[in-house]
Design a protein around this motif. Structure first.
Motif, PDB file in Angstrom:
ATOM      1  N   ASN A  33       0.883  -1.237   0.014  1.00  0.00           N
ATOM      2  CA  ASN A  33      -0.014   0.172  -0.158  1.00  0.00           C
ATOM      3  C   ASN A  33       0.900   1.272   0.078  1.00  0.00           C
ATOM      4  O   ASN A  33       0.180   2.695   0.125  1.00  0.00           O
ATOM      5  N   GLY A  34       2.166   0.973  -0.154  1.00  0.00           N
ATOM      6  CA  GLY A  34       3.052   2.354  -0.109  1.00  0.00           C
ATOM      7  C   GLY A  34       3.165   2.983   1.326  1.00  0.00           C
ATOM      8  O   GLY A  34       3.971   3.746   1.430  1.00  0.00           O
ATOM      9  N   GLY A  35       2.977   2.136   2.407  1.00  0.00           N
ATOM     10  CA  GLY A  35       3.130   2.712   3.659  1.00  0.00           C
ATOM     11  C   GLY A  35       4.312   2.492   4.449  1.00  0.00           C
ATOM     12  O   GLY A  35       4.760   3.056   5.196  1.00  0.00           O
ATOM     13  N   ILE A  36       5.287   1.478   3.626  1.00  0.00           N
ATOM     14  CA  ILE A  36       6.729   1.461   4.019  1.00  0.00           C
ATOM     15  C   ILE A  36       7.536   1.432   2.846  1.00  0.00           C
ATOM     16  O   ILE A  36       7.127   0.781   1.851  1.00  0.00           O
ATOM     17  N   ASP A  37       8.571   2.459   3.062  1.00  0.00           N
ATOM     18  CA  ASP A  37       9.571   2.811   2.129  1.00  0.00           C
ATOM     19  C   ASP A  37      10.910   2.038   2.000  1.00  0.00           C
ATOM     20  O   ASP A  37      11.537   1.980   1.044  1.00  0.00           O
ATOM     21  N   GLY A  38      11.256   1.361   3.065  1.00  0.00           N
ATOM     22  CA  GLY A  38      12.312   0.489   3.091  1.00  0.00           C
ATOM     23  C   GLY A  38      12.467  -0.455   4.182  1.00  0.00           C
ATOM     24  O   GLY A  38      11.571  -0.458   5.180  1.00  0.00           O
ATOM     25  N   LEU A  39      13.361  -1.501   4.147  1.00  0.00           N
ATOM     26  CA  LEU A  39      13.424  -2.489   5.593  1.00  0.00           C
ATOM     27  C   LEU A  39      14.956  -2.581   5.888  1.00  0.00           C
ATOM     28  O   LEU A  39      15.804  -2.221   5.071  1.00  0.00           O
ATOM     29  N   ILE A  40      14.810  -2.761   7.195  1.00  0.00           N
ATOM     30  CA  ILE A  40      16.073  -2.978   7.859  1.00  0.00           C
ATOM     31  C   ILE A  40      15.973  -4.534   8.237  1.00  0.00           C
ATOM     32  O   ILE A  40      15.048  -4.849   9.025  1.00  0.00           O
ATOM     33  N   LEU A  41      16.830  -5.407   7.920  1.00  0.00           N
ATOM     34  CA  LEU A  41      16.499  -6.872   8.219  1.00  0.00           C
ATOM     35  C   LEU A  41      17.954  -7.192   9.156  1.00  0.00           C
ATOM     36  O   LEU A  41      19.221  -6.887   8.853  1.00  0.00           O
TER      37      LEU A  41
END
Length: 519
Positions: A99-107
């Motif tokens: 939905n475009g609510g998260i722009d990136g991830l830290i894993l």
């Protein structure tokens, strides 16, 4: 503002490098994100009670999420059940990504085939940037076609260095200005983060933090005077040589608070700075701290793997700074320290009784004015560097600690009111048992001019006796140990007894005088 999610687990190797304490690990990332203006909108983190390399389905685990800007445990159970709960959260995070609510991830050490499967698949579809650690886990994520912009193993990393690397990579990808927070808290960001690291240098703070090392040396000196323990004299010599290393490690961590990386750099610099004494150790540590931050940021900018970043920043910084001290600054630092000690000795030799009396009279005003820790304590430590004892250290024990003990004792036996006895008792115990907490006498000194003047006078008398016997000693030791860690046990016992008795008599007189006036 960009929104990101933090996904991961306490991991295998990561478990031993911060993953064991998920709260601290996540908070370090949140701090750096806050500094960069990046919003963390979701957290899904599985923390097990053992390394995932040894974990079983029945291993106890916890599931962390984000609540009110902080990590919070929302489920406790077996690892199998916890992973099932995490899958529910995984579906929600995947929905937010699409939905475009998260722009990136830290894993961090994720499970891309199970508890993180849906979020990773969504990230692959949306091509959002991903950063992370965990060799095997990140390789699996990359193999799915994910937009991995930065990856590294965990070996040699710390919570803070990983956090800075994560946020730096994302910030650079998005064109966001980012200055890492190197302090303990974002609340003092303006003082500690980015900018000029020279502002974080605090010589007084380095000295005060090093006191336990000097006191341990004094204790060994006292024990070595017992015939059966005379062999500890060799241990004492080793401890003297270790002091520059201690100071360098503390200085490096103070200047560049990068956890173990700073400490390693400081230790390496300190070992090479031994010949420069404690001044050389401080200079080596400060240099190492400055270089750690500089090299760390350069390596991150060049996108070195985080393990390599830490090796370069920690190892090279210590070597470079240490060699500068070893070949250039060390001899100058040693000469400066010797010159200061020579001036002190010449002053004392001119008239030791007068020197002791003046030191004893001025030491209370000095500590009340904040001069003690800024000027007197560094001189004490410089004196102790050579022999483990100090003239001003003996004055400290006599004119401060024992005077405070005398004031407290008087208020226990002859208090102005019963409540003061309760206040004075713990103060006396600490004065006698630990050779510190002179502040316990403040309430009685500030409430009576007679007691205040009596404290200064008692300190002068005790200091005069220290000068009379030409004693070298130290405070911060139990009162029954301090004489045996001095150059003249009988003289120090005499001086300690005199100042305690004088403060006791004057305080008792002041208390009885006040009672008489009230009557």
């Amino acid at each position: 503002m960009k929104n990101i999610a933090i996904l991961g687990s306490s991991g295998g190797n990561l478990y031993n490098l911060g993953g064991k304490y998920p709260d601290k690990l996540i908070i370090d990332i949140l701090k750096q994100c806050d500094t960069a203006g990046i919003n963390v909108s979701a957290i899904q983190f599985v923390g097990a009670e053992v390394s995932m390399d040894a974990a079983k389905n029945t291993t106890k685990a916890s599931l962390y999420t984000l609540e009110e800007g902080k990590p919070k445990i929302i489920y406790n159970g077996s690892l199998k059940d916890t992973n099932q709960e995490a899958t529910k959260m995984d579906l929600e995070i995947a929905r937010q990504i699409r939905n475009g609510g998260i722009d990136g991830l830290i894993l961090m050490s994720i499970d891309s085939e199970n508890s993180n499967k849906h979020a990773i698949n969504a990230a692959v579809e949306m091509k959002i940037p991903i950063v992370g650690t965990g060799g095997t886990a990140m390789a699996n994520v990359s193999s799915k076609g994910a937009n991995v912009i930065s990856t590294s193993g965990t070996t040699g990393t710390t919570n803070r260095t990983r956090a800075i690397s994560f946020v730096f990579s994302l910030s650079k990808h998005w064109g966001i200005k980012f200055r890492p927070t190197f302090g303990e808290s974002n609340e003092n960001y303006n003082e500690q983060a980015g900018g000029n690291p020279l502002r974080r240098i605090n010589i007084r703070g380095i000295m005060i933090s090093s006191i336990p090392a000097f006191i341990s040396m004094a204790l060994i000196l006292a024990l070595s005077k017992i015939p059966i323990l005379s062999g500890l004299g060799d241990v004492f010599d080793i401890l003297i040589q270790a002091l520059p290393v201690v100071l360098a490690a503390i200085a490096a961590k103070q200047v560049s608070d990068l956890d173990e990386v700073s400490i390693i750099a400081g230790i390496i610099a300190g070992v090479l700075s031994i010949d420069g004494g404690i001044i050389g150790g401080i200079l080596g540590g400060i240099g190492a701290g400055l270089l750690v931050q500089f090299l760390f940021m350069k390596c991150v900018q060049w996108r070195f793997p985080m393990t390599t970043v830490n090796i370069v920043a920690g190892g090279f910084s210590g070597i470079i700074s240490g060699l500068v001290v070893y070949y250039i600054l060390g001899p100058l630092a040693l000469a400066a320290g010797d010159y200061i000690k020579l001036l002190i000795e010449l002053t004392i030799a001119f008239n030791p009784i007068l020197a002791g009396a003046i030191a004893g009279l001025l030491i209370w005003p000095a500590i009340l004015a904040g001069v003690y820790h800024a000027a007197i304590l560094p001189i004490v430590l410089l004196e102790m560097e050579q022999a483990g004892v100090s003239f001003l250290g003996a004055v400290d024990m006599v004119a401060l600690v024992m005077v405070a003990a005398g004031i407290n004792l008087a208020n226990i036996l002859f208090p102005r009111n019963k409540s003061e006895a309760a206040i004075a008792t713990p103060g006396l115990m600490i004065n006698l048992g630990f050779g510190t907490f002179v502040e316990s006498a403040y309430p009685f000194m500030f409430s009576s001019k007679v007691v205040f003047v009596g404290a200064i006078l008692s300190g002068g008398i005790g200091g005069m006796i220290v000068g009379m016997f030409d004693i070298r000693g130290t405070a911060y030791l139990p009162s029954f140990v301090a004489p045996f860690a001095s150059t003249n046990s009988f003289g120090l016992i005499t001086a300690m007894s005199a100042s305690l008795f004088c403060a006791f008599i004057i305080t008792t007189f002041a208390n009885k005088l006040l009672k008489t006036k009230k009557a």
